[in-house]
Design an enzyme around this catalytic site. Structure first.
Site, PDB file in Angstrom:
ATOM      1  N   GLU A  10      75.683  86.792 107.727  1.00 51.74           N
ATOM      2  CA  GLU A  10      77.064  87.230 107.533  1.00 51.74           C
ATOM      3  C   GLU A  10      77.351  87.794 106.146  1.00 51.74           C
ATOM      4  O   GLU A  10      78.170  88.690 106.002  1.00 51.74           O
ATOM      5  CB  GLU A  10      78.019  86.051 107.805  1.00 51.74           C
ATOM      6  CG  GLU A  10      78.123  85.714 109.275  1.00 51.74           C
ATOM      7  CD  GLU A  10      78.811  84.391 109.516  1.00 51.74           C
ATOM      8  OE1 GLU A  10      79.958  84.416 109.957  1.00 51.74           O
ATOM      9  OE2 GLU A  10      78.201  83.350 109.249  1.00 51.74           O
ATOM     10  N   ASP A  97      76.545  81.789 111.109  1.00 51.30           N
ATOM     11  CA  ASP A  97      76.810  80.355 111.000  1.00 51.30           C
ATOM     12  C   ASP A  97      76.867  79.689 112.375  1.00 51.30           C
ATOM     13  O   ASP A  97      77.304  80.293 113.364  1.00 51.30           O
ATOM     14  CB  ASP A  97      78.137  80.101 110.276  1.00 51.30           C
ATOM     15  CG  ASP A  97      78.079  80.538 108.825  1.00 51.30           C
ATOM     16  OD1 ASP A  97      76.974  80.567 108.255  1.00 51.30           O
ATOM     17  OD2 ASP A  97      79.139  80.863 108.262  1.00 51.30           O
ATOM     18  N   ASP A  99      78.852  77.714 113.996  1.00 52.54           N
ATOM     19  CA  ASP A  99      80.118  77.168 114.454  1.00 52.54           C
ATOM     20  C   ASP A  99      80.702  78.192 115.417  1.00 52.54           C
ATOM     21  O   ASP A  99      80.064  79.199 115.725  1.00 52.54           O
ATOM     22  CB  ASP A  99      81.066  76.870 113.282  1.00 52.54           C
ATOM     23  CG  ASP A  99      81.343  78.089 112.415  1.00 52.54           C
ATOM     24  OD1 ASP A  99      80.983  79.212 112.826  1.00 52.54           O
ATOM     25  OD2 ASP A  99      81.901  77.935 111.321  1.00 52.54           O
ATOM     26  N   GLU A 101      83.082  80.394 115.179  1.00 49.68           N
ATOM     27  CA  GLU A 101      83.283  81.726 114.631  1.00 49.68           C
ATOM     28  C   GLU A 101      81.951  82.432 114.431  1.00 49.68           C
ATOM     29  O   GLU A 101      81.811  83.617 114.740  1.00 49.68           O
ATOM     30  CB  GLU A 101      84.054  81.635 113.307  1.00 49.68           C
ATOM     31  CG  GLU A 101      84.511  82.969 112.786  1.00 49.68           C
ATOM     32  CD  GLU A 101      85.453  82.829 111.602  1.00 49.68           C
ATOM     33  OE1 GLU A 101      86.059  83.844 111.224  1.00 49.68           O
ATOM     34  OE2 GLU A 101      85.575  81.728 111.059  1.00 49.68           O
ATOM     35  N   TYR A 322      75.934  73.206 105.171  1.00 47.65           N
ATOM     36  CA  TYR A 322      77.078  73.992 105.675  1.00 47.65           C
ATOM     37  C   TYR A 322      78.385  73.266 105.394  1.00 47.65           C
ATOM     38  O   TYR A 322      78.509  72.057 105.590  1.00 47.65           O
ATOM     39  CB  TYR A 322      76.917  74.233 107.173  1.00 47.65           C
ATOM     40  CG  TYR A 322      77.882  75.255 107.709  1.00 47.65           C
ATOM     41  CD1 TYR A 322      77.940  76.533 107.160  1.00 47.65           C
ATOM     42  CD2 TYR A 322      78.735  74.948 108.765  1.00 47.65           C
ATOM     43  CE1 TYR A 322      78.820  77.480 107.654  1.00 47.65           C
ATOM     44  CE2 TYR A 322      79.615  75.897 109.266  1.00 47.65           C
ATOM     45  CZ  TYR A 322      79.650  77.156 108.701  1.00 47.65           C
ATOM     46  OH  TYR A 322      80.530  78.094 109.172  1.00 47.65           O
ATOM     47  N   ARG A 324      81.568  73.816 106.598  1.00 44.93           N
ATOM     48  CA  ARG A 324      82.643  73.686 107.589  1.00 44.93           C
ATOM     49  C   ARG A 324      82.207  72.679 108.644  1.00 44.93           C
ATOM     50  O   ARG A 324      81.494  73.024 109.584  1.00 44.93           O
ATOM     51  CB  ARG A 324      82.974  75.036 108.227  1.00 44.93           C
ATOM     52  CG  ARG A 324      83.635  76.005 107.271  1.00 44.93           C
ATOM     53  CD  ARG A 324      84.201  77.216 107.985  1.00 44.93           C
ATOM     54  NE  ARG A 324      84.825  78.128 107.032  1.00 44.93           N
ATOM     55  CZ  ARG A 324      84.237  79.187 106.514  1.00 44.93           C
ATOM     56  NH1 ARG A 324      82.995  79.466 106.843  1.00 44.93           N
ATOM     57  NH2 ARG A 324      84.878  79.964 105.660  1.00 44.93           N
ATOM     58  N   HIS A 369      77.300  69.571 112.952  1.00 40.87           N
ATOM     59  CA  HIS A 369      76.577  69.593 111.688  1.00 40.87           C
ATOM     60  C   HIS A 369      76.524  68.212 111.057  1.00 40.87           C
ATOM     61  O   HIS A 369      77.146  67.261 111.515  1.00 40.87           O
ATOM     62  CB  HIS A 369      77.271  70.547 110.698  1.00 40.87           C
ATOM     63  CG  HIS A 369      77.509  71.906 111.256  1.00 40.87           C
ATOM     64  ND1 HIS A 369      78.713  72.549 111.160  1.00 40.87           N
ATOM     65  CD2 HIS A 369      76.693  72.734 111.945  1.00 40.87           C
ATOM     66  CE1 HIS A 369      78.632  73.728 111.751  1.00 40.87           C
ATOM     67  NE2 HIS A 369      77.421  73.857 112.227  1.00 40.87           N
TER      68      HIS A 369
END
Length: 933
Positions: A10, A97, A99, A101, A322, A324, A369
Site C-alpha cells: 500500500e 494489510d 484487515d 480495508e 500491525y 490496527r 492480529h
C-alpha cells in the site's frame, strides 16, 4: 529490469523495506492506498445519471446494492504502471494489510489489473525479514467475506451520507455531513456538554488535621471523615443538580467546618483503629489500537490521528507489528522475547513462573492480529534503536516496548494501611466527637511498575490511595494535634472528553473499529462539530443543532445500541455468517416494525428548522444556529415567563418597539456550558442596536458607542435625530473604526475609542516631484496617512500604499520611519520572502536542510529541490521532522507533475484531425468506464 514476481503493497515506505528483504527476484511496488471508489453522482457518465446508479452511485432500484466503481483520477497513472510491470511478471502477490480495508484494496487491485498470471494473497503482521519470507511461502486466496464486510460498510455509508446530509443542508446549514459513526460520536460529545450545562455546583467544606505520636515526632495528615458517628459529605455525595444524594451524611458549611477545625486544634486525640491489608496490582494488557491512542494522548500529547500516523511509520519500517488491532494476544515468540528481556533487565524475581495470557478481546473484536508490540522474535530495546528513530517515533516505540515488557512481568506488591483517629471536640456547635482518617500505600515490590505505569484521564472520582508511608501505630496511642485547617470546595461537572477518553468511550459502546477511531475523531473536528481547547473536546453549537435534528427525526441512526449492532453485523459478514445484500436491504427498507432509511427520508416537511436550531438557555434566552454562525436571542422580556407570558411582580414591560427580539453573535471562545442567561444578556447588551455607551466625543458632541458587528467589534458615533433625517448630499455618515485585535468590546473606554475614531492619522507631509503631461516638472506637498483597512494597517501616500507590521504603528509611526518604508522598493505581485516557519535537519535522501514555509497555496516543506504541500491534518506548528521527510519522499516517488497545457497547445495545429480524434477517444473512454464491478 524485470523480475518473475510482482508484489503490491500500500505505501512507498513499506515497499522500500520489503524489497530489501525479498531480493532481486521480486519487484515491490506501492498502490499508494485505494485505487478505486464509488464516484460522486455528478461524476457518472451521462448515460448513467438517469439510471439506477444515478442517485448514489449504487443500484438501489433492484435492491442488489451493486456499486459502480471507477479508478480514481490521481491513480490512473499508477494503475497503468502496475499493468506494465505485471506484463513481465510470472506471479502477482497482493500484500496489502490483513484487515477488511486491506483485503478490499487487494480485491480492487485484482479487478482493475485483471492479471493473467497466478495471484497469491500475501499477509503478515510485522515487517521483518523472517516474517516477510514466511509470508511469501504461506500465501492464501483473497477472503471475499472480509471484502464483503468492507464493501458493505462503504455502500451503507454512501446511502447514509447521501440521504441524511442533504437534510442537514436544507434545515441547518449548507456543507454539513452526517455519517454512521461520526454522527454518533458527535452525539457522545454533545451529551457530555449537555450534562455540563445542566450541572449545578454545590459547595461543601472539610477539615484536614496534622497529627504526631506523643512518643515520636513523625507527623502525618488525616482528613475529617465523620462527626458524632455520621460521615462527612464529600464531592461524590452530591448529584449533578447540586443536591445531596443521601440524607445520612453531614453537610458541613464554612461555619461548622471552621468550628470543628478550631475545636480539633485544641483537643486531645488518639488512635481509634489501625487496619492493614495486602496490596496487589496487576500489569496492563499489551496495546490495542484504542489503548495505544489513549496512552499516546496522555503521555506523549499526541492526537489520535498523529499517533496512528507515527505508528504507521514504525510498522512500515519494521519496528512494530500491525497497529490496527483490538486483540490483546501475543504470539509464543513474543511472550518468550518479553519474558527474556524482563528477566535480563530486572532479574528473575520480576518474571512470573508462567506466561501471562491476554486472550480476551474488546466487544465485537474483528481483527485476527496480535496486540501491538515490537517487531521480531527478539525485541530491540529503546537504546538499540535510539540512533535510528527520532522524536515522536522514538517516544512511541519506547512506550510500546515498555508496555509489552511490563505485560509479562510480576504483580506489584505492597500493603495499604488505614488509621482512624478520634478527637474530643466537646463544646463545638457542630458536634462532640470528630473522626479523622489517613490512608497510605507502601509498595514493597515494584514488579511491572519498574518498567511501566499507565496514565490516567481526568476523573471526578477520588484517586487511588497515594503511595505514602504512615507511622507504625497501634490502637489507643495518644496523638498531639499540630494543626487543623478548614477548606471549602465546589463540586465539579463531568470532565469533557479528550481524544483518548472519547476513543475509550466509543470502544465501550461498540461504536467503530480500530481502523476508524482516529479518522472519526478527526472528522468531527474537521466538520466543525467539535473544537479542541487544550486537550479537551468541546461540542460546538452547530453540533447541538445537528445532534438534535438526528435525535428527533432519525433517532435510530444515532442510537448507540443500533450502531453497535451494525458493527456486529459487519463482523458476522466478515466471518461468513451473514449476507451483505440482505443486511443492506434491512437497513434501507426496514425490518419488521423498524423503518428503514428509505422511509425515514420520505417525509421531511414537518421538520421545524428554526426549532431544531434553537437551544434553550433559560429565563427567555436562547441560542440559535444561523447561516452565519450561532447567535443569542432574548425571546421574552426579562421578568416575563416565555411559556405563559405572565409578568413577574415588579417587572416592567418595555414598549412595543423594544419587544422585538434582540440578537448578538456568540463568540467562538464561549463554550456552551458557559452560556448562562446572564452571559447571554451581557452579549445582547454589548451588541444592542444602541451599543454600549462609552461617553461623548468633545469635538463633535456625539455619543460614542461600542458594538459587535458581523465582521467584528467596532466603535461608532451616534447621529442626532436631525442628522439622521438628512438625505442626499447633506446626509451625514457617522465615524466608525474597528477595534484592534488585542482590544475587548466589554472593557474598551472612551479615550481609546476616540483614538480609533481619529484614524486615518496624518503622519506628515513630504515634497514630491510631479511630472506633467507636457514633460514639465513641479514640486508639491503630499500627505502620508496611517489607515486601518480590510487587510490590516497600512500607509498611504497619494496612490502608493505600504503595509504596516502592527496596528499599534498607526499611532506610533513617525514621518522618518514612514519615509524609510517608502524608500524601500515596492514588492509587486508577491511579498518579500518570509522566514521559514520551522527548520529541521538535513533530508536523508538529498542531504539538504529541510524547512517549513508559507506558500501561495498554504504551508509546505522543502529541501530546496523538492516541495511538498502539507496535508489537511498537518499543522506547521506541530509537524515533526520525520513527517517532513516522509512528505518529501512521497513527492519524489510520484515524480514531476505533467502539465496538460502543453499537449492542448500542440493539438490545435490541425483542427479537423484534433476534433475527430478527441471525439473518438471520448466515446471509447465512456464505454470502458461503464463496465461494472
Amino acid at each position: 529490469m524485470s523480475a518473475p514476481n510482482l508484489v503490491i503493497v500500500e505505501s512507498p515506505a513499506k515497499a522500500k523495506t520489503i524489497a530489501g528483504y525479498l531480493g532481486p527476484d521480486y519487484v515491490v511496488e506501492a498502490s499508494v492506498g485505494h485505487i478505486r471508489d464509488i464516484p460522486q453522482p455528478r461524476e457518472l457518465p451521462a448515460d448513467m445519471k438517469k439510471g439506477p446508479f444515478g442517485r448514489f452511485g449504487v443500484n438501489v432500484e433492484d435492491r442488489s446494492f451493486e456499486p459502480y466503481y471507477v479508478i480514481d483520477a490521481d491513480k490512473k497513472k499508477k494503475v497503468t504502471e502496475l499493468k506494465r510491470l505485471l506484463k513481465d511478471a510470472e506471479t502477482l502477490y497482493l500484500a496489502t494489510d490483513e484487515d477488511r480495508e486491506g483485503e478490499a484494496i487487494a480485491w480492487h487491485l485484482l479487478e482493475a489489473l485483471k492479471p493473467k498470471v497466478p495471484v497469491k494473497r500475501m499477509v503478515f503482521h510485522e515487517i521483518t525479514k523472517e516474517a516477510i519470507q514466511r509470508a511469501v511461502q504461506s500465501t492464501r486466496d483473497i477472503d471475499m467475506d472480509l471484502v464483503d464486510a468492507q464493501e458493505g460498510r462503504r455502500i451503507l455509508d454512501r446511502l447514509y451520507g447521501f440521504d441524511i446530509s442533504p437534510v442537514l443542508w436544507r434545515k441547518i446549514k449548507q456543507g454539513l455531513s452526517a455519517g454512521r459513526v461520526q454522527s454518533v460520536a458527535t452525539r457522545v460529545v454533545v451529551e457530555r456538554e449537555r450534562e455540563r450545562m445542566a450541572f449545578r455546583s454545590a459547595s461543601y467544606w472539610d477539615v484536614t488535621g496534622s497529627f504526631t505520636p506523643t512518643s515520636s515526632r513523625e507527623d502525618f495528615s488525616a482528613r475529617l471523615s465523620a462527626v458524632d458517628g455520621s460521615r462527612v459529605a464529600s464531592g461524590r455525595d452530591f448529584a449533578d443538580d447540586g443536591t445531596l444524594r443521601r440524607s445520612d451524611v453531614v453537610h458541613l458549611d464554612e461555619a461548622a467546618a471552621t468550628a470543628v477545625a478550631s475545636a480539633t486544634s485544641a483537643a486531645s486525640a488518639s488512635v481509634a483503629s489501625v487496619s492493614e491489608k495486602p496490596y496487589t496490582r496487576r500489569p496492563y494488557a499489551p496495546f490495542t489500537t484504542s489503548t495505544l491512542q489513549q496512552e499516546a494522548s496522555r503521555k506523549l500529547r499526541l492526537g489520535s490521528r498523529e499517533a496512528m500516523r507515527v505508528a504507521q511509520r514504525l510498522y512500515e519500517n519494521g519496528y512494530i507489528t500491525y497497529m490496527r488491532t483490538d486483540s490483546t494476544n501475543l504470539s509464543q515468540s513474543a511472550v518468550s522475547a518479553a519474558r527474556g528481556q524482563a528477566r535480563d533487565m530486572y532479574g528473575a524475581d520480576y518474571v512470573p513462573e508462567s506466561p501471562r495470557v491476554y486472550g480476551k478481546k474488546a466487544k465485537g473484536a474483528q481483527e485476527a492480529h496480535e496486540a501491538i508490540r515490537p517487531a521480531g522474535d527478539r525485541f530491540r530495546t529503546p537504546a538499540q534503536v535510539q540512533g535510528e528513530l527520532r522524536g515522536d517515533e522514538f517516544r512511541l516505540y519506547e512506550l510500546i516496548w515498555k508496555r509489552t515488557i511490563a505485560s509479562q512481568m510480576a504483580d506489584a506488591k505492597g500493603s495499604t494501611a488505614t488509621i482512624k483517629i478520634v478527637a474530643d471536640i466537646t463544646g463545638c456547635p457542630a458536634g462532640s466527637s470528630a473522626e479523622y482518617t489517613a490512608s497510605g500505600t507502601v509498595i514493597t515490590f515494584k514488579g511491572f511498575l519498574a518498567a511501566y505505569e499507565e496514565g490516567r484521564d481526568e476523573s471526578r472520582g477520588a484517586a487511588e490511595d497515594e503511595e505514602r508511608r504512615l507511622p507504625r501505630l497501634s490502637e489507643g496511642v495518644a496523638l498531639d494535634v499540630l494543626d487543623a485547617v478548614a477548606a471549602g470546595h465546589e463540586t465539579s461537572p463531568p470532565p469533557r472528553y479528550t481524544e483518548a477518553s472519547l476513543v475509550k468511550r466509543m470502544e465501550e459502546l461498540g461504536i467503530g473499529r480500530p481502523s476508524t477511531y482516529a479518522a472519526t475523531v478527526a472528522t468531527i473536528q474537521d466538520r466543525g462539530y467539535v473544537r479542541k481547547v487544550g486537550s479537551a473536546l468541546v461540542a460546538t453549537w452547530l453540533a447541538f443543532a445537528v445532534t438534535r435534528l438526528m435525535e428527533v427525526h432519525f433517532p435510530r441512526l444515532v442510537d448507540y445500541d443500533f450502531t453497535a449492532r451494525m458493527e456486529e453485523d459487519l463482523d458476522q459478514i466478515a466471518a461468513g455468517q451473514a449476507d451483505r445484500v440482505a443486511w443492506l436491504a434491512r437497513f434501507y427498507d426496514g425490518d419488521g416494525d423498524a423503518e428503514g432509511l428509505r422511509q425515514m427520508v420520505e417525509d421531511l416537511g414537518e421538520i421545524d428548522a428554526k426549532g431544531i436550531s434553537t437551544i434553550e438557555i433559560g429565563d427567555g434566552v436562547v441560542v440559535r444556529v444561523g447561516r452565519y454562525g450561532p447567535y443569542v436571542e432574548e425571546v421574552a422580556p426579562q421578568g416575563v415567563d416565555p411559556s405563559t407570558g405572565e409578568v413577574a411582580e415588579g417587572a416592567s414591560l418595555p414598549d412595543s418597539e423594544a419587544e422585538k427580539p434582540r440578537r448578538a453573535n456568540v463568540p467562538e471562545d464561549i463554550a456552551p456550558d458557559e452560556m448562562t442567561p446572564q452571559k447571554g444578556r451581557e452579549l445582547l447588551a454589548q451588541s444592542a442596536e444602541d451599543g454600549r455607551e462609552l461617553g461623548t466625543n468633545p469635538e463633535s458632541g456625539r455619543v460614542v458607542v461600542a458594538k459587535a458587528g458581523r465582521y467584528g467589534p467596532y466603535v461608532t458615533e451616534v447621529l442626532t435625530d436631525e442628522e439622521a433625517e438628512l438625505k442626499g448630499k447633506a446626509k451625514v455618515k457617522p465615524r466608525t473604526a474597528s477595534l484592534f485585535a488585542d482590544m475587548d468590546i466589554a472593557t474598551i473606554e472612551l479615550p481609546t475609542a476616540l483614538r480609533l475614531l481619529s484614524l486615518p492619522r496624518v503622519v506628515g507631509t513630504v515634497t514630491e516631484t510631479v511630472t506633467g503631461d507636457d514633460g514639465s516638472t513641479s514640486e508639491q506637498q503630499v500627505e502620508i496617512t496611517a489607515q486601518n483597512g480590510r487587510y490590516g494597517p497600512y500607509l498611504k501616500k497619494g496612490t502608493d500604499s505600504r503595509s504596516l507590521s502592527s496596528e499599534q504603528q498607526l499611532f506610533d509611526i513617525t514621518l522618518e520611519e514612514a519615509e524609510a518604508i517608502y524608500a524601500q522598493p515596492k514588492q509587486r505581485g508577491r511579498a518579500a520572502a518570509k522566514p521559514p516557519l520551522r527548520e529541521f535537519a538535513e533530508d536523508p535522501a538529498s542531504g539538504k536542510k529541510v524547512v517549513v514555509k508559507e506558500g501561495r497555496f498554504g504551508p509546505y516543506v522543502t529541501d530546496g529541490e523538492t516541495n511538498a504541500t502539507l496535508r489537511r491534518d498537518d499543522e506547521p506548528e506541530t509537524i515533526t521532522q520525520e513527517r517532513a521527510f516522509e512528505l518529501l519522499a512521497e513527492k519524489r516517488a510520484k515524480g514531476p507533475t505533467t502539465r496538460k497545457k502543453t499537449t492542448a497547445k500542440k493539438t490545435t495545429t490541425k483542427k479537423s484531425t484534433t476534433k475527430k480524434t478527441a471525439a473518438k477517444k471520448t466515446s471509447t473512454r465512456k464505454k470502458a468506464t461503464a463496465k461494472k464491478a
